[in-house]
Scaffold this active site. Structure first.
Site, mmCIF file in Angstrom:
data_model
loop_
_atom_site.group_PDB
_atom_site.id
_atom_site.type_symbol
_atom_site.label_atom_id
_atom_site.label_comp_id
_atom_site.label_asym_id
_atom_site.label_seq_id
_atom_site.Cartn_x
_atom_site.Cartn_y
_atom_site.Cartn_z
ATOM 1 N N VAL A 157 -40.236 25.268 33.328
ATOM 2 C CA VAL A 157 -40.824 26.584 33.088
ATOM 3 C C VAL A 157 -42.115 26.750 33.885
ATOM 4 C CG1 VAL A 157 -41.801 28.148 31.351
ATOM 5 C CG2 VAL A 157 -39.745 26.845 30.824
ATOM 6 N N CYS A 158 -42.959 25.730 33.888
ATOM 7 C CA CYS A 158 -44.231 25.795 34.627
ATOM 8 C C CYS A 158 -43.974 25.889 36.131
ATOM 9 C CB CYS A 158 -45.101 24.592 34.310
ATOM 10 S SG CYS A 158 -45.577 24.467 32.571
ATOM 11 N N ALA A 159 -43.007 25.134 36.631
ATOM 12 C CA ALA A 159 -42.678 25.179 38.054
ATOM 13 C C ALA A 159 -42.162 26.562 38.436
ATOM 14 C CB ALA A 159 -41.644 24.107 38.381
#
EC number: 1.11.1.24
Length: 174
Positions: free
Chosen positions: A58-60
């Site tokens: 999700v962060c990527a």
């Protein structure tokens, strides 16, 4: 302090809660090359993207999406803040072709997370940052904030970027 969830379970946050209209706390973080990045510097409109770790899907995805749209924003810098080590952030940017935003590590003393109220105080991710977006205008005021209700969810990209673009265009015309 506000709470968010992680996979449906409540997670407490600690630190100062920052709200719209508040003066953004000035914080120095560590860039991927070990230089300093200053939050709330007043030089540009800043979109601050707080994430737990760039080493999660999700962060990527979030970093890639902000990178794609950041290039077209006038007088704006996007800074992704996490607890990742600067070296890992550098590898991520190289591997993903991230060139339109900066990455900043809060690993030394968690000053950003404490001063912006995103420090996860309980649960499996304690010690990392909750997912949040702050837009800081050139006067150093928080003009947009989204504290994502579930850490595993993506933010409202369009709302944050559209608002930042409006603020940036207005600051350029003054």
């Amino acid at each position: 302090m506000p709470t968010v969830t992680f996979q449906g379970k409540p997670v407490e946050l600690s630190g100062q809660e920052i709200n719209l209209g508040d003066r953004a706390p000035q914080v120095r973080l560590v860039a991927q090359d070990l230089s300093e990045i200053e939050i709330a510097s007043g030089k540009h409109v800043q979109i601050i993207v707080a994430v737990p770790s760039l080493d999660t899907p999700v962060c990527a995805t979030e970093a890639r999406k902000f990178n794609e749209r950041a290039a077209s924003l006038p007088n704006t810098e996007v800074i992704v803040v996490s607890m990742d080590l600067p070296f890992a952030m550098g590898r991520f940017c190289t591997t993903e072709g991230i060139k339109n935003l900066r990455v900043a590590s809060d690993f030394r003393d968690k000053e950003f997370c404490r001063r912006y109220g995103t420090l996860i105080a309980s649960g499996a991710l304690a010690g990392l940052s909750a997912r949040a977006i702050f837009v800081i205008d050139t006067a150093g005021v928080v003009v947009y904030k989204e504290l994502v209700s579930d850490i595993a969810s993506e933010p409202d990209y369009d709302a944050a970027l559209d608002f930042a673009e409006l603020v940036a265009r207005n600051s350029c015309s003054n």
